[in-house]
Write a protein that holds these residues in place. Structure first.
Motif, PDB file in Angstrom:
ATOM      1  N   THR A  90       0.841  -1.196   0.000  1.00  0.00           N
ATOM      2  CA  THR A  90       0.000   0.000   0.000  1.00  0.00           C
ATOM      3  C   THR A  90       0.875   1.245   0.000  1.00  0.00           C
ATOM      4  OG1 THR A  90      -1.467  -1.286   1.395  1.00  0.00           O
ATOM      5  CG2 THR A  90      -2.020   1.011   1.081  1.00  0.00           C
ATOM      6  N   ARG A 111      -3.327   4.909   3.915  1.00  0.00           N
ATOM      7  CA  ARG A 111      -4.448   5.163   3.039  1.00  0.00           C
ATOM      8  C   ARG A 111      -5.098   6.511   3.257  1.00  0.00           C
ATOM      9  NH1 ARG A 111      -8.196   0.816   0.723  1.00  0.00           N
ATOM     10  NH2 ARG A 111      -9.217   2.791   0.403  1.00  0.00           N
ATOM     11  N   ASP A 138       1.006   4.214  -2.891  1.00  0.00           N
ATOM     12  CA  ASP A 138       0.708   5.599  -2.594  1.00  0.00           C
ATOM     13  C   ASP A 138       1.940   6.496  -2.658  1.00  0.00           C
ATOM     14  OD1 ASP A 138      -1.752   4.646  -2.265  1.00  0.00           O
ATOM     15  OD2 ASP A 138      -1.805   4.792  -0.090  1.00  0.00           O
ATOM     16  N   PHE A 173      -4.710   9.155   0.453  1.00  0.00           N
ATOM     17  CA  PHE A 173      -4.628   8.725  -0.922  1.00  0.00           C
ATOM     18  C   PHE A 173      -5.334   9.743  -1.811  1.00  0.00           C
ATOM     19  CE2 PHE A 173      -6.278   6.782  -4.727  1.00  0.00           C
ATOM     20  CZ  PHE A 173      -5.121   6.239  -5.240  1.00  0.00           C
TER      21      PHE A 173
END
Lengths: 340, 287, 239
Positions: free
Chosen positions: A196, A331, A200, A334
């Motif tokens: 992740t 996250r 990102d 994002f």
């Protein structure tokens, strides 16, 4: 900063209750559905598994495969080989499908991980094509036209069709729940957090000292047994293997890509949303034949142009948070940052 | 026996010329715009159907229709890039892949809807069956012509890219999009022109594919796989490498098909995978 | 020599530039007269580069204010049209196309420009060192020679206004001296120059006028001789 609705916790709690309610409904579904409905729900669960796996690869591990149908086909053929040719216990044969898929995934990595990003998609397609063509050369598996599953093997899962459908359904449900929970845990592990972070912000991932290649390999190997198991369950339902159907690129890759792209790539909610939407659309569009695929193709392009994160990406903005939290920090911000 | 194999190699190499034409457009779009166009094969098939329809409507030999279609193919590539693909190229390599994937399915099913599933071929009249005797081998004029076009196209594109003014602009944008835009060399325009050129190669590929082999609306993916294998075998960005890659693949398929008709495609894939594992950078890498 | 009284070549009024996270310029006014050298000074992040990028329409979509070249508003025009109209940029960090030859790099300047003024031979007269290296990839040249190619590329566009972004950065002092000599001779041919530099001393030495930017606003402007060192430094750092 993104807009966050004032009643955000409430909306997310409600969404989670809906999700849990859906899972509970799947638990009691066999009591209420006729064989036709149960068959469709089984297909739904199998496709959901395929969608979760493709999403794990394309949405997190940066492995955009167009060859995922190969592992479904391998699972189907391995199941047939184990159950019919080797006369293994049928349940053991299902497990064998997962193991064989994992074993074939090992040499496939030699090719997949040597291809640079842009080439990887078609490269996996070539590998899948080779495996499908090879399957059509197998004498004990009916060559190019395939072969039916003996009635005796099918009967092992239930003497009467209704029992059998229920058994297959439970297998599919167990697989889907296992696929979902384990993928969720994988994404919350060090491997998932690294991936992740890479997606990102590559620098952040590098700073975390994550071994990205290792994480990508784990994901690739992760998906193979699940796809193989799905292939075995699909074979149980269709009672037949053949290169064209068991290795169907349309059924096990094209539809799956549309499901994930439209639903929302790079999230766990997206594949679920996409699979539901796919079945709703299919009920209304399947009679349109080729138009069904034209509409799905157009829809996927439109979705990418409007929101690359799919319908879930749009919904998530409205909700202001995840229903299924994958990671906490990475996250949160994002979005396409505009560099000066 | 030796004669048979010589014949197979010559026929295979000539088939490889066609495969090189499939690959040149793909090579250009990978090299310049850094994405693999999943719909490349479907565009070739779409263009074959267009040539089929136009040559029957105009009652003209398809080789005469081709020059009429080329400007159209350039415009189609230009517009496609400018209006659709330009919106998704950039840091995220996933997006153009998925968009061209969608296009591929739309073209295949659009063709199925529009012209049906029947298998077709193109015809160039008497040229279809004409052949010449060279050194005891009977060689079709059409395969020879196809091969000559492949060589001319490979060297022509190489010249365009490395010797012409447009080529310098294309390479500049490929090297540094942001710098090009900063000094006023519009990357959007250069990309669109490059895709227009890809469109021209697609039209030429479509014409010779239709003359050499059967096609139907779902033939696109197999053409894409061939084009892809040729590009990888030849080496990224190497147009002359594509020529070599095409020849190797053509020979592999022809010999495989001779051993057992059903092995033709598989033999090509296996030779590709073997060479790729031994030499992942391709046979004639440009850099 | 031109003075401030001459009709302005470039007039900027109320220019603001926003990026996603911050605002780089807050409504600044700047003018460059015909044949004038105007220097923009300011600390890192003062908005100097954003100003140059805004002039050539490369500062993103959120630009407000008026940018008039030769009395015509060019804001909203695309970069190629602006360059073809007579404004050329020597970007920060040179931004040459490394694997293209020196000649190809220079010719790109000709293709994007007004198609007048200096040709290749003219550039090689100006930078004799480049003549022998014309067929070499630009990336193989020394830093100073690369800067000559970058400057040459901009001059090939036959600009009436030359925008120079940090052209002395990372170069040896003697090479910088040569480059500044050259800027003066270019300017003597009537080409206006907007000079962005961190090296205040050097850029003020050649400038007819200057603007000092501080956090996106003009903190000081005028002729270099009108202010003492301390005043300029104070407005530079904003203390």
């Amino acid at each position: 900063m993104q807009h966050v609705p004032a009643n955000q916790p409430l909306i997310i709690a409600v969404s989670r209750i809906v999700l849990l309610g859906g899972a509970l409904a799947l638990m009691v579904a066999p009591r209420f559905l006729d064989p036709g409905g149960l068959t469709m729900l089984t297909e739904f669960l199998c496709l959901l598994v395929l969608a979760l796996m493709w999403n794990l690869l394309a949405g997190y591990a940066d492995i955009v495969t167009v060859g995922q149908h190969a592992f479904v086909g391998i699972g189907a053929y391995a199941f047939y080989g184990a159950a019919v040719l080797l006369r293994l216990d049928p349940y053991l044969a299902i497990a064998a499908a997962g193991v064989v898929a994992l074993i074939i995934a090992l040499p496939a990595m030699l090719i997949v991980f040597r291809l640079r990003a842009a080439y990887l998609a078609v490269g996996t397609w070539v590998v899948a094509e080779v495996l499908m063509l090879a399957a059509g050369k197998l004498p004990n598996f009916g060559f190019g036209s395939g072969v039916s599953l003996p009635v005796a093997v099918a009967r092992e899962f239930g003497a009467r069709p209704a029992e059998r459908f229920a058994t297959i359904y439970w297998l599919a449900l167990a697989l889907a729940i296992a696929a979902f929970l384990s993928t969720w845990l994988l994404l919350r592990s060090r491997v998932g957090l690294g991936l992740t972070a890479m997606r990102d912000n590559e620098e952040a991932a590098g700073a975390m000292g994550v071994n990205l290649l290792r994480s990508r390999i784990v994901c690739f190997l992760w998906t193979a047994p699940f796809l193989g198991l799905a292939g075995a369950i699909i074979t149980l339902q269709k009672l037949r293997i053949s290169p064209a159907a068991s290795f169907s690129i349309i059924d096990w890759t094209v539809f799956v890509i549309f499901i994930v792209v439209i639903g929302g790539i790079g999230s766990l909610e997206g594949p679920i949303l996409g699979t539901i939407l796919f079945f709703v659309l299919r009920e209304h569009l399947a009679t349109l034949g080729t138009w069904h695929l034209i509409i799905l193709g157009t829809l996927s392009i439109v979705v990418i142009l409007i929101e690359p994160r799919g319908l879930w990406g749009l919904l998530r903005k409205a909700l202001g948070g995840d229903v299924i939290p994958v990671s906490h920090a990475a996250r949160a911000d994002f979005g396409k940052a505009e560099a000066p | 026996m030796v004669g048979t194999y010589l014949n197979l190699i010559v026929q295979g190499a000539l088939l490889g010329g066609l495969y090189a034409i499939f690959a040149l457009g793909l090579s250009l779009s990978v090299g310049v715009m850094r994405f693999v166009n999943i719909a490349h094969g479907d565009f070739i098939v779409l263009m074959s159907f267009l040539l089929l329809v136009l040559s029957s409507v105009l009652k003209l030999n398809v080789l005469l229709v081709l020059p009429l279609v080329i400007p159209l193919a350039f415009a189609a590539g230009y517009v496609l890039q400018r209006l659709l693909l330009q919106r998704v190229i950039g840091d995220n390599a996933l997006l153009p892949l998925l968009v061209t994937f969608g296009l591929s399915i739309i073209v295949q099913n659009g063709l199925l809807q529009g012209v049906g599933a029947d298998t077709r071929t193109l015809s160039a009249g008497a040229l279809d069956v004409a052949s010449v005797q060279i050194g005891g081998l009977s060689i079709g004029v059409l395969p020879l012509l196809t091969f000559a076009v492949a060589v001319a196209l490979a060297f022509g594109l190489d010249w365009l890219l490395y010797r012409s003014r447009l080529g310098a602009h294309i390479r500049a944008v490929t090297l540094d999009v942001a710098a090009a835009d900063l000094i006023g060399l519009s990357s959007v325009r250069v990309y669109a022109i490059a895709m227009g050129i890809v469109g021209i190669t697609v039209a030429i590929a479509a014409c010779f594919m239709g003359l050499r082999m059967n096609f139907d609306p779902t033939s696109g993916p197999s053409r894409l796989l061939i084009a892809f294998e040729v590009v990888v075998l030849g080496g990224l960005g190497s147009l002359r490498g594509s020529l070599l890659g095409g020849i190797i693949l053509g020979i592999a398929q022809t010999i495989g098909g001779q051993i057992d008709g059903a092995w033709q495609t598989l033999a090509g894939h296996i030779v590709f995978l073997t060479i790729f594992l031994l030499r992942p950078q391709g046979l004639l890498p440009r850099y | 020599m031109a003075s401030t009284a001459a009709p302005p070549l470039l007039t900027i009024e109320g220019l603001s530039v926003h990026y996603a996270q911050f605002r780089a310029l807050h409504g600044i006014d700047i003018a460059v007269g015909v044949g004038e050298i105007v220097s923009i000074i300011g600390a890192n992040g003062a908005g100097k580069s954003s100003l140059l990028k805004a002039i050539v329409a490369q500062a993103g979509p959120r630009v407000e204010g008026r940018i008039a070249f030769d009395g015509i508003d060019i804001r909203g025009r695309a970069t190629p049209a602006i360059v073809a109209g007579g404004i050329a940029l020597v970007p920060e960090g040179r931004r040459l196309f490394a694997s293209l030859t020196v000649e190809e790099n220079l010719m790109i300047g000709w293709h994007i420009g007004r198609r007048g003024g200096l040709d290749l031979a003219g550039i090689f007269d100006l930078f004799p060192a480049l003549r022998d290296k014309r067929h070499q990839p630009a990336g193989q040249l020394s830093g100073g020679q690369q800067q000559m190619v970058a400057l040459g590329r901009a001059l090939m566009a036959d600009p009436r206004l030359l925008l120079c972004d940090e052209i002395s950065l990372g170069l040896a002092p003697t090479i910088v001296n040569d480059l500044y000599e050259l800027l003066l001779s270019i300017n003597r041919q009537g080409i206006g120059i907007l000079l962005v530099e961190q090296d205040i001393r050097r850029s003020l030495a050649v400038a007819h006028r200057f603007y000092c930017l501080l956090e996106g606003r003009v903190s000081l402007g005028g002729r270099p001789d009108d202010f003492d060192r301390d005043t300029i430094t104070r407005h530079y750092f904003g203390s």
